[in-house]
Design a protein around this motif. Sequence first.
Motif, PDB file in Angstrom:
ATOM      1  N   ASP A  90     -20.622  -2.835  26.568  1.00 20.32           N
ATOM      2  CA  ASP A  90     -20.617  -2.123  27.846  1.00 20.32           C
ATOM      3  C   ASP A  90     -19.180  -1.649  28.125  1.00 20.32           C
ATOM      4  N   ALA A  91     -19.023  -0.340  28.298  1.00 23.09           N
ATOM      5  CA  ALA A  91     -17.672   0.213  28.442  1.00 23.09           C
ATOM      6  C   ALA A  91     -16.953  -0.359  29.656  1.00 23.09           C
ATOM      7  N   ALA A  92     -17.688  -0.616  30.727  1.00 26.12           N
ATOM      8  CA  ALA A  92     -17.059  -1.070  31.963  1.00 26.12           C
ATOM      9  C   ALA A  92     -16.692  -2.558  31.926  1.00 26.12           C
ATOM     10  N   THR A  93     -17.579  -3.385  31.362  1.00 21.09           N
ATOM     11  CA  THR A  93     -17.358  -4.835  31.438  1.00 21.09           C
ATOM     12  C   THR A  93     -16.851  -5.463  30.139  1.00 21.09           C
ATOM     13  N   GLY A  94     -16.975  -4.756  29.014  1.00 20.80           N
ATOM     14  CA  GLY A  94     -16.573  -5.327  27.730  1.00 20.80           C
ATOM     15  C   GLY A  94     -17.568  -6.334  27.177  1.00 20.80           C
ATOM     16  N   GLU A  95     -18.720  -6.452  27.844  1.00 21.95           N
ATOM     17  CA  GLU A  95     -19.744  -7.381  27.365  1.00 21.95           C
ATOM     18  C   GLU A  95     -20.556  -6.785  26.229  1.00 21.95           C
ATOM     19  N   VAL A 130     -25.527   6.691  26.855  1.00 20.89           N
ATOM     20  CA  VAL A 130     -24.680   7.366  25.877  1.00 20.89           C
ATOM     21  C   VAL A 130     -23.695   6.376  25.258  1.00 20.89           C
ATOM     22  N   VAL A 131     -23.665   6.396  23.923  1.00 14.47           N
ATOM     23  CA  VAL A 131     -22.862   5.452  23.150  1.00 14.47           C
ATOM     24  C   VAL A 131     -21.855   6.231  22.319  1.00 14.47           C
ATOM     25  N   ALA A 132     -20.598   5.821  22.347  1.00 18.53           N
ATOM     26  CA  ALA A 132     -19.598   6.429  21.473  1.00 18.53           C
ATOM     27  C   ALA A 132     -19.452   5.578  20.227  1.00 18.53           C
ATOM     28  N   GLU A 133     -19.574   6.220  19.069  1.00 21.38           N
ATOM     29  CA  GLU A 133     -19.456   5.513  17.787  1.00 21.38           C
ATOM     30  C   GLU A 133     -18.044   5.642  17.238  1.00 21.38           C
ATOM     31  N   GLY A 134     -17.623   4.634  16.498  1.00 23.96           N
ATOM     32  CA  GLY A 134     -16.361   4.732  15.758  1.00 23.96           C
ATOM     33  C   GLY A 134     -15.129   4.654  16.632  1.00 23.96           C
ATOM     34  N   GLY A 169     -16.936   8.323  31.668  1.00 27.35           N
ATOM     35  CA  GLY A 169     -18.222   7.768  32.087  1.00 27.35           C
ATOM     36  C   GLY A 169     -19.161   7.382  30.957  1.00 27.35           C
ATOM     37  N   CYS A 170     -18.610   7.194  29.748  1.00 23.59           N
ATOM     38  CA  CYS A 170     -19.442   6.760  28.622  1.00 23.59           C
ATOM     39  C   CYS A 170     -19.974   5.342  28.891  1.00 23.59           C
ATOM     40  N   ASP A 171     -21.269   5.107  28.601  1.00 25.05           N
ATOM     41  CA  ASP A 171     -21.877   3.818  28.921  1.00 25.05           C
ATOM     42  C   ASP A 171     -21.458   2.701  27.969  1.00 25.05           C
ATOM     43  N   GLN A 172     -21.559   2.991  26.683  1.00 26.66           N
ATOM     44  CA  GLN A 172     -21.361   1.933  25.698  1.00 26.66           C
ATOM     45  C   GLN A 172     -20.444   2.380  24.564  1.00 26.66           C
ATOM     46  N   ILE A 173     -19.808   1.378  23.966  1.00 30.71           N
ATOM     47  CA  ILE A 173     -18.809   1.611  22.933  1.00 30.71           C
ATOM     48  C   ILE A 173     -19.177   0.808  21.695  1.00 30.71           C
ATOM     49  N   GLN A 174     -19.063   1.452  20.541  1.00 29.92           N
ATOM     50  CA  GLN A 174     -19.269   0.747  19.284  1.00 29.92           C
ATOM     51  C   GLN A 174     -18.125   1.141  18.374  1.00 29.92           C
ATOM     52  N   GLY A 175     -17.500   0.178  17.717  1.00 29.45           N
ATOM     53  CA  GLY A 175     -16.416   0.540  16.813  1.00 29.45           C
ATOM     54  C   GLY A 175     -15.512  -0.628  16.479  1.00 29.45           C
ATOM     55  N   TYR A 176     -14.628  -0.362  15.521  1.00 30.31           N
ATOM     56  CA  TYR A 176     -13.750  -1.421  15.018  1.00 30.31           C
ATOM     57  C   TYR A 176     -12.851  -1.995  16.111  1.00 30.31           C
ATOM     58  N   LEU A 177     -12.590  -1.232  17.182  1.00 28.29           N
ATOM     59  CA  LEU A 177     -11.769  -1.766  18.275  1.00 28.29           C
ATOM     60  C   LEU A 177     -12.321  -3.116  18.734  1.00 28.29           C
ATOM     61  N   PHE A 178     -13.622  -3.223  18.855  1.00 26.90           N
ATOM     62  CA  PHE A 178     -14.216  -4.501  19.261  1.00 26.90           C
ATOM     63  C   PHE A 178     -14.575  -5.343  18.042  1.00 26.90           C
TER      64      PHE A 178
END
Length: 277
Positions: free
Chosen positions: A48-53, A233-237, A251-260
């Motif tokens: 979750d982009a806002a909470t990091g969960e 909406v999910v951002a990849e990479g 305002g992107c909802d979710q994040i996926q990538g090596y950062l996490f």
Amino acid sequence: AKQRGKNNYQLFSQSMGVKTQKSYSIEQDIRKALLHDEFAVYYQPRVDAATGEIVSAEALIRWQHPEKGMIPPGIFIPIAEEAGLITEIGDVVATKVSQQLRQWMNEGAHICPISINVSAQGFLKTDLIMNLVSILETAQISPTLIELEITESSYLNNMGLVIEIIAELKKHGFRIALDDFGTGYSSLTHLRELKIDTLKIDRSFIRNITENKQDEIITSSVIQLAQGLNLKVVAEGVECQDQLELLKEKGCDQIQGYLFSKPVPTQEFEDLLKQGF
Ligand code: C2E
Ligand code: CA
Ligand code: CA
Ligand code: CA
């Protein structure tokens, strides 16, 4: 000139021969791998982009070849598709994911929905839905815990059929994500006609968003578009903090990538779910 042309042709046909031979041997090895259970599923958190969960994860297949070591899916998935083995591979992934979810639930662990990649060939097979439903039933897992990631190559020539398949899948409770959005031939017409839940912005747009104004504008428009259509909406990479900040701001909802996290084996993912990053 004539002579050189001939040599070029010979070179070309030789390298083609080598390539065909190579995919043939990989094809044989895929058959063995299916028999000997050499495939594993890794999990990459979606955050979750806002909470990091961790709110979800993508299941990504891994092949530990007994002699050649780890073979990346980018190499063997296209060969499996051509060889007509992709349905079996898809079943292996769905089975492993649903067994894993069942085990976590039995242990009383905290779980999250899991996304599974479905190749174009696999998606258009008439038994896809029956297969998936029966695999999940065996593990007693609800389809609402599963999101299917499809790409535009799934529906390019079969829009009507794909609309029907998606409707049927959604009746069972599956969620549908459009993967690699913005690459290939994805068009806005498709967004209007396909009843998807999630849009995944391809990594190629995210890579330079902090330096390239055009990529930033495209990404931010896609985010707005998704929001307007009520899609997640999910951002990849996503690899660095600056990208994350920008995506949050847009305002992107979710994040996926090596950062996490990179895709990780089951046990490591279990630890991430328990403890966070
Ligand atoms: P995809 O579905 O677009 O999966 C995302 C790919 O991006 C994964 O590569 C993942 O490891 C990589 N990735 C994630 N975050 C980052 C990042 O921050 N930076 C970079 N550089 N890469 C990142 P992977 O696991 O090698 O998979 C490659 C492709 O193989 C997948 O692309 C998908 O098309 C296919 N694939 C993987 N597993 C399966 C599967 O179970 N079934 C099918 N049909 N295809 C699969
Ligand atoms: Ca994917
Ligand atoms: Ca993708
Ligand atoms: Ca465990």
